[in-house]
Design a protein around this motif. Sequence first.
Motif, PDB file in Angstrom:
ATOM      1  N   GLU A 108     -63.939 -38.260  25.594  1.00  0.00           N
ATOM      2  CA  GLU A 108     -63.950 -36.810  25.404  1.00  0.00           C
ATOM      3  C   GLU A 108     -62.551 -36.262  25.173  1.00  0.00           C
ATOM      4  O   GLU A 108     -62.358 -35.352  24.357  1.00  0.00           O
ATOM      5  CB  GLU A 108     -64.585 -36.112  26.597  1.00  0.00           C
ATOM      6  N   GLU A 109     -61.567 -36.810  25.862  1.00  0.00           N
ATOM      7  CA  GLU A 109     -60.190 -36.373  25.629  1.00  0.00           C
ATOM      8  C   GLU A 109     -59.773 -36.659  24.198  1.00  0.00           C
ATOM      9  O   GLU A 109     -59.031 -35.866  23.585  1.00  0.00           O
ATOM     10  CB  GLU A 109     -59.255 -37.049  26.618  1.00  0.00           C
ATOM     11  N   ASN A 110     -60.229 -37.775  23.633  1.00  0.00           N
ATOM     12  CA  ASN A 110     -59.952 -38.057  22.228  1.00  0.00           C
ATOM     13  C   ASN A 110     -60.586 -37.011  21.326  1.00  0.00           C
ATOM     14  O   ASN A 110     -59.978 -36.584  20.339  1.00  0.00           O
ATOM     15  CB  ASN A 110     -60.441 -39.453  21.855  1.00  0.00           C
ATOM     16  N   LEU A 111     -61.801 -36.573  21.657  1.00  0.00           N
ATOM     17  CA  LEU A 111     -62.450 -35.525  20.873  1.00  0.00           C
ATOM     18  C   LEU A 111     -61.681 -34.212  20.937  1.00  0.00           C
ATOM     19  O   LEU A 111     -61.626 -33.458  19.956  1.00  0.00           O
ATOM     20  CB  LEU A 111     -63.886 -35.294  21.372  1.00  0.00           C
ATOM     21  N   LEU A 112     -61.086 -33.949  22.090  1.00  0.00           N
ATOM     22  CA  LEU A 112     -60.413 -32.673  22.290  1.00  0.00           C
ATOM     23  C   LEU A 112     -58.973 -32.676  21.795  1.00  0.00           C
ATOM     24  O   LEU A 112     -58.330 -31.619  21.788  1.00  0.00           O
ATOM     25  CB  LEU A 112     -60.452 -32.298  23.772  1.00  0.00           C
ATOM     26  N   THR A 113     -58.471 -33.819  21.372  1.00  0.00           N
ATOM     27  CA  THR A 113     -57.098 -33.873  20.858  1.00  0.00           C
ATOM     28  C   THR A 113     -56.862 -32.860  19.738  1.00  0.00           C
ATOM     29  O   THR A 113     -55.828 -32.174  19.733  1.00  0.00           O
ATOM     30  CB  THR A 113     -56.763 -35.299  20.383  1.00  0.00           C
ATOM     31  N   PRO A 114     -57.778 -32.703  18.761  1.00  0.00           N
ATOM     32  CA  PRO A 114     -57.554 -31.671  17.736  1.00  0.00           C
ATOM     33  C   PRO A 114     -57.517 -30.265  18.310  1.00  0.00           C
ATOM     34  O   PRO A 114     -56.799 -29.405  17.788  1.00  0.00           O
ATOM     35  CB  PRO A 114     -58.762 -31.841  16.792  1.00  0.00           C
ATOM     36  N   VAL A 115     -58.290 -30.018  19.367  1.00  0.00           N
ATOM     37  CA  VAL A 115     -58.284 -28.699  19.997  1.00  0.00           C
ATOM     38  C   VAL A 115     -56.906 -28.402  20.554  1.00  0.00           C
ATOM     39  O   VAL A 115     -56.355 -27.308  20.393  1.00  0.00           O
ATOM     40  CB  VAL A 115     -59.340 -28.630  21.121  1.00  0.00           C
ATOM     41  N   TRP A 116     -56.308 -29.384  21.209  1.00  0.00           N
ATOM     42  CA  TRP A 116     -54.993 -29.200  21.819  1.00  0.00           C
ATOM     43  C   TRP A 116     -53.891 -29.095  20.771  1.00  0.00           C
ATOM     44  O   TRP A 116     -52.926 -28.346  20.954  1.00  0.00           O
ATOM     45  CB  TRP A 116     -54.699 -30.373  22.768  1.00  0.00           C
ATOM     46  N   SER A 117     -54.012 -29.838  19.681  1.00  0.00           N
ATOM     47  CA  SER A 117     -52.926 -29.880  18.695  1.00  0.00           C
ATOM     48  C   SER A 117     -53.006 -28.762  17.662  1.00  0.00           C
ATOM     49  O   SER A 117     -51.972 -28.278  17.187  1.00  0.00           O
ATOM     50  CB  SER A 117     -52.910 -31.235  17.982  1.00  0.00           C
ATOM     51  N   VAL A 118     -54.231 -28.358  17.306  1.00  0.00           N
ATOM     52  CA  VAL A 118     -54.411 -27.351  16.254  1.00  0.00           C
ATOM     53  C   VAL A 118     -54.838 -26.015  16.829  1.00  0.00           C
ATOM     54  O   VAL A 118     -54.404 -24.958  16.386  1.00  0.00           O
ATOM     55  CB  VAL A 118     -55.439 -27.842  15.209  1.00  0.00           C
ATOM     56  N   GLY A 119     -55.703 -26.071  17.840  1.00  0.00           N
ATOM     57  CA  GLY A 119     -56.247 -24.840  18.402  1.00  0.00           C
ATOM     58  C   GLY A 119     -57.541 -24.465  17.713  1.00  0.00           C
ATOM     59  O   GLY A 119     -57.547 -24.142  16.522  1.00  0.00           O
ATOM     60  N   ILE A 120     -58.652 -24.549  18.424  1.00  0.00           N
ATOM     61  CA  ILE A 120     -59.954 -24.188  17.877  1.00  0.00           C
ATOM     62  C   ILE A 120     -60.608 -23.189  18.824  1.00  0.00           C
ATOM     63  O   ILE A 120     -60.987 -23.543  19.945  1.00  0.00           O
ATOM     64  CB  ILE A 120     -60.880 -25.417  17.728  1.00  0.00           C
ATOM     65  N   PRO A 121     -60.731 -21.931  18.431  1.00  0.00           N
ATOM     66  CA  PRO A 121     -61.442 -20.973  19.275  1.00  0.00           C
ATOM     67  C   PRO A 121     -62.899 -21.411  19.473  1.00  0.00           C
ATOM     68  O   PRO A 121     -63.502 -22.028  18.593  1.00  0.00           O
ATOM     69  CB  PRO A 121     -61.362 -19.664  18.481  1.00  0.00           C
ATOM     70  N   ASP A 122     -63.449 -21.122  20.607  1.00  0.00           N
ATOM     71  CA  ASP A 122     -64.848 -21.458  20.903  1.00  0.00           C
ATOM     72  C   ASP A 122     -65.118 -22.953  20.757  1.00  0.00           C
ATOM     73  O   ASP A 122     -66.187 -23.367  20.313  1.00  0.00           O
ATOM     74  CB  ASP A 122     -65.808 -20.661  20.001  1.00  0.00           C
ATOM     75  N   TRP A 123     -64.134 -23.762  21.154  1.00  0.00           N
ATOM     76  CA  TRP A 123     -64.299 -25.202  21.000  1.00  0.00           C
ATOM     77  C   TRP A 123     -65.434 -25.742  21.859  1.00  0.00           C
ATOM     78  O   TRP A 123     -66.021 -26.772  21.527  1.00  0.00           O
ATOM     79  CB  TRP A 123     -62.994 -25.922  21.321  1.00  0.00           C
ATOM     80  N   GLN A 124     -65.774 -25.037  22.941  1.00  0.00           N
ATOM     81  CA  GLN A 124     -66.882 -25.515  23.777  1.00  0.00           C
ATOM     82  C   GLN A 124     -68.192 -25.549  22.996  1.00  0.00           C
ATOM     83  O   GLN A 124     -68.987 -26.484  23.140  1.00  0.00           O
ATOM     84  CB  GLN A 124     -67.040 -24.635  25.018  1.00  0.00           C
ATOM     85  N   ASP A 125     -68.407 -24.539  22.159  1.00  0.00           N
ATOM     86  CA  ASP A 125     -69.618 -24.511  21.334  1.00  0.00           C
ATOM     87  C   ASP A 125     -69.600 -25.637  20.316  1.00  0.00           C
ATOM     88  O   ASP A 125     -70.632 -26.261  20.034  1.00  0.00           O
ATOM     89  CB  ASP A 125     -69.748 -23.163  20.610  1.00  0.00           C
ATOM     90  N   ARG A 126     -68.433 -25.883  19.761  1.00  0.00           N
ATOM     91  CA  ARG A 126     -68.293 -26.959  18.781  1.00  0.00           C
ATOM     92  C   ARG A 126     -68.586 -28.311  19.427  1.00  0.00           C
ATOM     93  O   ARG A 126     -69.294 -29.146  18.865  1.00  0.00           O
ATOM     94  CB  ARG A 126     -66.864 -26.940  18.218  1.00  0.00           C
ATOM     95  N   LEU A 127     -68.043 -28.524  20.623  1.00  0.00           N
ATOM     96  CA  LEU A 127     -68.268 -29.776  21.338  1.00  0.00           C
ATOM     97  C   LEU A 127     -69.742 -29.946  21.694  1.00  0.00           C
ATOM     98  O   LEU A 127     -70.300 -31.043  21.550  1.00  0.00           O
ATOM     99  CB  LEU A 127     -67.402 -29.814  22.599  1.00  0.00           C
ATOM    100  N   ALA A 128     -70.379 -28.876  22.118  1.00  0.00           N
ATOM    101  CA  ALA A 128     -71.812 -28.943  22.465  1.00  0.00           C
ATOM    102  C   ALA A 128     -72.639 -29.306  21.242  1.00  0.00           C
ATOM    103  O   ALA A 128     -73.605 -30.088  21.336  1.00  0.00           O
ATOM    104  CB  ALA A 128     -72.268 -27.612  23.055  1.00  0.00           C
ATOM    105  N   TRP A 129     -72.265 -28.758  20.063  1.00  0.00           N
ATOM    106  CA  TRP A 129     -72.993 -29.081  18.834  1.00  0.00           C
ATOM    107  C   TRP A 129     -72.830 -30.552  18.476  1.00  0.00           C
ATOM    108  O   TRP A 129     -73.787 -31.226  18.095  1.00  0.00           O
ATOM    109  CB  TRP A 129     -72.491 -28.198  17.686  1.00  0.00           C
TER     110      TRP A 129
END
Length: 229
Positions: A108-129
């Motif tokens: 999961e941390e690997n999945l979230l790496t783009p969130v930390w580096s780029v910034g994705i608003p509402d990333w929780q919804d994206r991850l759930a999808w």
Amino acid sequence: MGPPMTAKAHWVPDMLKASRLNVDIGPATIIREGSLDIRTGQIVGLIGANGAGKTTFLRTIMGLIAPISGQVAFDHFELTKTPPHQRAKLGIGYMPEDRRLVPSQTSEENLLTPVWSVGIPDWQDRLAWIYELIPEVKALRQRPATSISGGQQKLVALARALMLGNKLLLLDEPSEGIAPILARRISGILTGMKAEGVSALIAESNTQHCENLLDRKFVIERGTISESI
């Protein structure tokens, strides 16, 4: 329900259009006058032997290699004029051939790496999808990347690409080196992704596992790209 991300896609007939790209690596010319287009919602294959230039072409689109000449247009943006770190914010996801997972991180941390580096608003919804689309990855979310099989790592790398790729995915040899049953599973995931309106360019050595997915096919041979009719 389409893949969630705050910035909505601006749908255009051509999602991606590469025109007359020339790419050198050192003294060698790898891509020669390479042209290719992907229409919105299409899955397109880039088929060629190892060393034909597939990876170089994908890396050029992502800005990891600068072309000598030519243009790449993506959803109203001229990518060759867009800094590499900005391209990831435009809705393009990239899955490299060797997966490039961070071994010290969980799946999961690997999945979230783009969130930390780029910034994705509402990333929780994206991850759930993504977890709904690929439940196998949700089951792996707490496991270290080094503790899962090569095929499972492919799934995690695909899921990571989807964290950014709400418009276009660039997939480098997604079925290479994995069991046929898992290659078929990846094809099924891509079918579901296509139903959500995401376009994709799949680079493969052959079409054994993706033939039924492809709307169009381009062949690359010694750096020269031609559409297969």
